[in-house]
Design a protein around this motif. Structure first.
Motif, PDB file in Angstrom:
ATOM      1  N   PHE A   6      -8.668  -3.229  10.056  1.00 49.37           N
ATOM      2  CA  PHE A   6      -7.920  -4.488  10.017  1.00 49.37           C
ATOM      3  C   PHE A   6      -7.469  -4.792   8.592  1.00 49.37           C
ATOM      4  O   PHE A   6      -6.314  -5.142   8.338  1.00 49.37           O
ATOM      5  CB  PHE A   6      -8.787  -5.626  10.563  1.00 49.37           C
ATOM      6  N   LEU A   7      -8.411  -4.627   7.625  1.00 43.36           N
ATOM      7  CA  LEU A   7      -8.069  -4.943   6.239  1.00 43.36           C
ATOM      8  C   LEU A   7      -7.026  -3.969   5.698  1.00 43.36           C
ATOM      9  O   LEU A   7      -6.116  -4.375   4.960  1.00 43.36           O
ATOM     10  CB  LEU A   7      -9.327  -4.942   5.371  1.00 43.36           C
ATOM     11  N   VAL A   8      -7.160  -2.685   6.064  1.00 43.59           N
ATOM     12  CA  VAL A   8      -6.175  -1.693   5.595  1.00 43.59           C
ATOM     13  C   VAL A   8      -4.779  -2.071   6.072  1.00 43.59           C
ATOM     14  O   VAL A   8      -3.816  -2.096   5.297  1.00 43.59           O
ATOM     15  CB  VAL A   8      -6.558  -0.282   6.099  1.00 43.59           C
ATOM     16  N   LYS A   9      -4.670  -2.428   7.357  1.00 43.91           N
ATOM     17  CA  LYS A   9      -3.355  -2.779   7.901  1.00 43.91           C
ATOM     18  C   LYS A   9      -2.830  -4.060   7.268  1.00 43.91           C
ATOM     19  O   LYS A   9      -1.642  -4.158   6.918  1.00 43.91           O
ATOM     20  CB  LYS A   9      -3.448  -2.931   9.414  1.00 43.91           C
ATOM     21  N   THR A  10      -3.730  -5.051   7.122  1.00 42.03           N
ATOM     22  CA  THR A  10      -3.301  -6.327   6.532  1.00 42.03           C
ATOM     23  C   THR A  10      -2.785  -6.105   5.112  1.00 42.03           C
ATOM     24  O   THR A  10      -1.716  -6.596   4.738  1.00 42.03           O
ATOM     25  CB  THR A  10      -4.471  -7.311   6.516  1.00 42.03           C
ATOM     26  N   TYR A  11      -3.561  -5.331   4.316  1.00 43.97           N
ATOM     27  CA  TYR A  11      -3.141  -5.134   2.931  1.00 43.97           C
ATOM     28  C   TYR A  11      -1.897  -4.255   2.841  1.00 43.97           C
ATOM     29  O   TYR A  11      -1.101  -4.400   1.904  1.00 43.97           O
ATOM     30  CB  TYR A  11      -4.299  -4.593   2.088  1.00 43.97           C
ATOM     31  N   ALA A  12      -1.698  -3.369   3.817  1.00 39.83           N
ATOM     32  CA  ALA A  12      -0.457  -2.591   3.831  1.00 39.83           C
ATOM     33  C   ALA A  12       0.737  -3.531   3.985  1.00 39.83           C
ATOM     34  O   ALA A  12       1.747  -3.404   3.277  1.00 39.83           O
ATOM     35  CB  ALA A  12      -0.489  -1.574   4.971  1.00 39.83           C
ATOM     36  N   VAL A  13       0.622  -4.506   4.899  1.00 44.79           N
ATOM     37  CA  VAL A  13       1.716  -5.467   5.086  1.00 44.79           C
ATOM     38  C   VAL A  13       1.887  -6.310   3.830  1.00 44.79           C
ATOM     39  O   VAL A  13       3.019  -6.585   3.395  1.00 44.79           O
ATOM     40  CB  VAL A  13       1.445  -6.358   6.311  1.00 44.79           C
ATOM     41  N   ILE A  14       0.772  -6.693   3.199  1.00 45.82           N
ATOM     42  CA  ILE A  14       0.850  -7.497   1.972  1.00 45.82           C
ATOM     43  C   ILE A  14       1.602  -6.730   0.892  1.00 45.82           C
ATOM     44  O   ILE A  14       2.464  -7.285   0.192  1.00 45.82           O
ATOM     45  CB  ILE A  14      -0.571  -7.876   1.504  1.00 45.82           C
ATOM     46  N   ILE A  15       1.297  -5.421   0.776  1.00 42.21           N
ATOM     47  CA  ILE A  15       1.975  -4.604  -0.230  1.00 42.21           C
ATOM     48  C   ILE A  15       3.478  -4.550   0.055  1.00 42.21           C
ATOM     49  O   ILE A  15       4.299  -4.638  -0.862  1.00 42.21           O
ATOM     50  CB  ILE A  15       1.371  -3.175  -0.262  1.00 42.21           C
ATOM     51  N   VAL A  16       3.838  -4.457   1.350  1.00 44.30           N
ATOM     52  CA  VAL A  16       5.264  -4.454   1.685  1.00 44.30           C
ATOM     53  C   VAL A  16       5.911  -5.760   1.245  1.00 44.30           C
ATOM     54  O   VAL A  16       7.019  -5.776   0.692  1.00 44.30           O
ATOM     55  CB  VAL A  16       5.454  -4.216   3.201  1.00 44.30           C
ATOM     56  N   ILE A  17       5.192  -6.879   1.457  1.00 43.56           N
ATOM     57  CA  ILE A  17       5.732  -8.193   1.068  1.00 43.56           C
ATOM     58  C   ILE A  17       5.943  -8.250  -0.445  1.00 43.56           C
ATOM     59  O   ILE A  17       6.985  -8.700  -0.932  1.00 43.56           O
ATOM     60  CB  ILE A  17       4.782  -9.311   1.554  1.00 43.56           C
ATOM     61  N   PHE A  18       4.954  -7.759  -1.204  1.00 44.90           N
ATOM     62  CA  PHE A  18       5.087  -7.742  -2.669  1.00 44.90           C
ATOM     63  C   PHE A  18       6.217  -6.809  -3.106  1.00 44.90           C
ATOM     64  O   PHE A  18       6.966  -7.105  -4.045  1.00 44.90           O
ATOM     65  CB  PHE A  18       3.777  -7.284  -3.323  1.00 44.90           C
ATOM     66  N   TRP A  19       6.310  -5.688  -2.414  1.00 41.96           N
ATOM     67  CA  TRP A  19       7.304  -4.669  -2.728  1.00 41.96           C
ATOM     68  C   TRP A  19       8.714  -5.246  -2.585  1.00 41.96           C
ATOM     69  O   TRP A  19       9.579  -5.081  -3.440  1.00 41.96           O
ATOM     70  CB  TRP A  19       7.059  -3.502  -1.775  1.00 41.96           C
ATOM     71  N   LEU A  20       8.922  -5.969  -1.455  1.00 39.26           N
ATOM     72  CA  LEU A  20      10.222  -6.600  -1.249  1.00 39.26           C
ATOM     73  C   LEU A  20      10.525  -7.576  -2.375  1.00 39.26           C
ATOM     74  O   LEU A  20      11.653  -7.661  -2.847  1.00 39.26           O
ATOM     75  CB  LEU A  20      10.224  -7.338   0.096  1.00 39.26           C
ATOM     76  N   ARG A  21       9.484  -8.315  -2.805  1.00 37.73           N
ATOM     77  CA  ARG A  21       9.691  -9.259  -3.897  1.00 37.73           C
ATOM     78  C   ARG A  21      10.125  -8.516  -5.165  1.00 37.73           C
ATOM     79  O   ARG A  21      10.986  -8.989  -5.904  1.00 37.73           O
ATOM     80  CB  ARG A  21       8.399 -10.023  -4.165  1.00 37.73           C
ATOM     81  N   GLY A  22       9.507  -7.340  -5.379  1.00 39.57           N
ATOM     82  CA  GLY A  22       9.798  -6.620  -6.604  1.00 39.57           C
ATOM     83  C   GLY A  22      11.152  -5.941  -6.622  1.00 39.57           C
ATOM     84  O   GLY A  22      11.678  -5.640  -7.686  1.00 39.57           O
TER      85      GLY A  22
END
Lengths: 378, 167
Positions: free
Chosen positions: A265-281
């Motif tokens: 669950f945490l791996v998937k959640t943090y993968a989505v979080i990284i995508v969100i940060f990535w889009l910001r960057g």
């Protein structure tokens, strides 16, 4: 009865603290990750590789003066941050982190999770209005526009999930994804849900409501210290909630081989979080007219198309995340939607391509006759 | 849930609803009234929870706590109505008649309802599929009419916001 109450109280205490602490991790992660995207290190000074930076920042914020402007509406100004933070934290009560690891599983869990955070919009509003500052008020009005526009695709994406699984119970939704994550059957809904969640959570590139470079922070421009950090906490708790919900609804939640459920669950959640940060960057901030066009001319028609196709596919081919017809329908909808979206949103004339400031007279919207202006909302 | 616990909870929720409703009527500024309105509507959602109508409670939070309030405040903020402007308008006579008519209608509804038709202990949770089927078959037309509520909210907010303008 009393045992149940104690269990609930302890559960809420633990979950809220886990969320608040993971915000510290998220802020550091974002700064480090954005730094790497931009060929720099990010914070490096406090602790080894700067890992204590956010702890130091949080302590500093607690010690700063809690300032209320003289012309502000005192009561509402001081109340608003709490109206923002409480509805953002409430959904975590019913988010299942792993089988059995949930404070209170609700039969109507999904509805609860999408309904309650909406109330935090009221907090943003009151913050913007009570500050008696034009940037704050502009931010509040912009946030209203974003919320009214993006709540619809968000909800309709969630409805697609409900149509396929036939339940609003988050645990049941995750259990149905043991073999096939809903990502395949509801690809359009996944994209709508993630982007709308980002827009409602005021994440760059969809953060016109706070847009530091235009309206210097929007609704919380007048806030400082503790109350400002509550807005900050709410934003990152919102990112965590959006990512966790995306993982639960579309990526199969805790389902996965070998590793324990919580880790998955945490791996998937943090993968989505990284995508969100990535889009910001990587993406420039959308203008307000672009953001509104994306919602009303892009996302909402796609959401309707997805509902119709999913409904027909479920009716003919049967429900379930692995139903071949539903998956086929989802993929077809995605292909059609992306094609239509790229056609509809492409610039029509050369002068419509405006990145940054206008360089020639006539390029800027302000230079055109009013009828040609796309700006309907400040 | 024991009856007494529910009674205490109902007392709290009802008190909040009444105080907040008074706040709506007595508040000097439009925004304060709007905030009181939200608190009152949330308290009503609490009453729905106590009546085991969870779905209704969540929809109340979503529609009234979210959409209606946002539309209302959106219209207020886009208008020139500042915090110091009063709520008194030149439509006072019409407002009095409309208010009295609504009060009489609601009073009649309260008196005419048989409040003790079903003892609290016999309340049962209605499953969601039953609600959905009923909404889209028996009650399809009323359901569509009720969906006008957001439009009404927007127009109402625009009307409040325009107070003081030329007609």
């Amino acid at each position: 009865m009393i045992e149940e109450a104690i269990r609930a109280a302890v559960g809420v205490f633990v979950v809220f603290n886990v969320v608040a602490l993971s915000v510290l991790v998220l802020v550091l992660l974002e700064r480090k990750f954005l730094g790497r995207l931009q060929q720099r290190f990010g914070p490096m000074r406090v602790g080894p590789h700067g890992i204590l930076q956010t702890v130091a920042d949080a302590l500093k914020l607690l010690l700063k003066e809690d300032f209320t402007p003289a012309t502000a509406d005192r009561r509402l100004f001081q109340l608003a941050p709490f109206l923002v933070i409480v509805p953002i934290f409430l959904p975590f009560v019913t988010i299942p982190f792993a089988p059995g690891l949930v404070v209170r599983s609700l039969e109507l869990g999904l509805l609860y999770i999408v309904a309650v955070p909406v109330v935090s919009a009221l907090g943003f509003f009151l913050a913007g209005w009570a500050s008696d500052n034009k940037y704050a008020l502009l931010g509040a009005v912009r946030y209203a526009a974003v919320l009214v526009s993006y709540e619809l695709p968000l909800l309709m994406g969630a409805i697609g999930v409900v149509m396929v699984t036939g339940t609003l119970d988050l645990v049941a939704i995750v259990e149905q994804q043991a073999a096939w994550p809903l990502l395949f059957a509801q690809l359009p809904a996944f994209l709508l849900f993630l982007v709308s969640g980002m827009a409602e959570g005021n994440r760059t590139p969809f953060d016109i409501a706070i847009a530091e470079s235009e309206i210097v922070g929007g609704p919380f421009v007048e806030y400082s210290g503790m109350r400002w950090s509550l807005f900050f906490l709410a934003e990152y708790a919102g990112v965590f909630a959006t990512a966790a919900l995306t993982a639960l609804l579309f990526l199969g939640g805790w389902n996965g081989p070998l590793l324990p459920p919580l880790v998955w669950f945490l791996v998937k959640t943090y993968a989505v979080i990284i995508v969100i940060f990535w889009l910001r960057g990587t993406m420039p901030r959308l203008r307000i007219d672009q953001l509104m066009n994306l919602a009303w001319k892009g996302f909402i028609p796609i959401a309707f198309l997805n509902l119709v196709v999913t409904g027909a596919a479920v009716l003919i081919g049967g429900p379930g995340p692995g139903s071949p017809l539903v998956i086929l329908g989802g993929l077809a909808t995605t292909a059609v939607s992306l094609a239509a979206l790229s056609l509809a949103l492409r610039p029509r004339r050369r002068s419509d391509v405006r990145i940054g400031f206008a360089t020639r007279p006539g390029d800027d919207v302000a230079d055109r006759p009013p009828a040609a202006s796309h700006y309907s909302i400040p | 849930m024991s009856f007494d616990g529910a009674l205490v909870a109902f007392g709290i929720v009802a008190a909040v609803a009444i105080v907040a409703s008074l706040g709506v009527v007595l508040a000097r500024s439009v925004v304060s009234a709007a905030v009181s309105l939200v608190i009152s509507l949330m308290a009503v959602a609490g009453v729905y929870v106590l009546l085991l109508a969870d779905f209704l409670a969540l929809v109340q939070v979503l529609i009234y706590g979210g959409a209606v309030t946002i539309l209302l405040l959106f219209a207020l903020m886009l208008s020139r109505t500042g915090r110091d402007s009063g709520l008194t308008t030149r439509h006072r006579p019409i407002a009095t008649v409309a208010g009295l008519a609504t009060a009489i209608f609601l009073g009649w509804a309260i008196v005419a309802t048989n409040w003790f038709a079903l003892p609290y202990a016999q309340l049962q949770r209605v499953e969601l599929p039953i609600i959905g089927t009923a909404l889209f078959s028996t009650w399809a037309l009323p359901f569509e009419v009720v969906s006008l509520v957001l439009l009404v909210a927007l127009i109402g907010a625009a009307v409040i916001a325009r107070t003081g303008d030329a007609p």
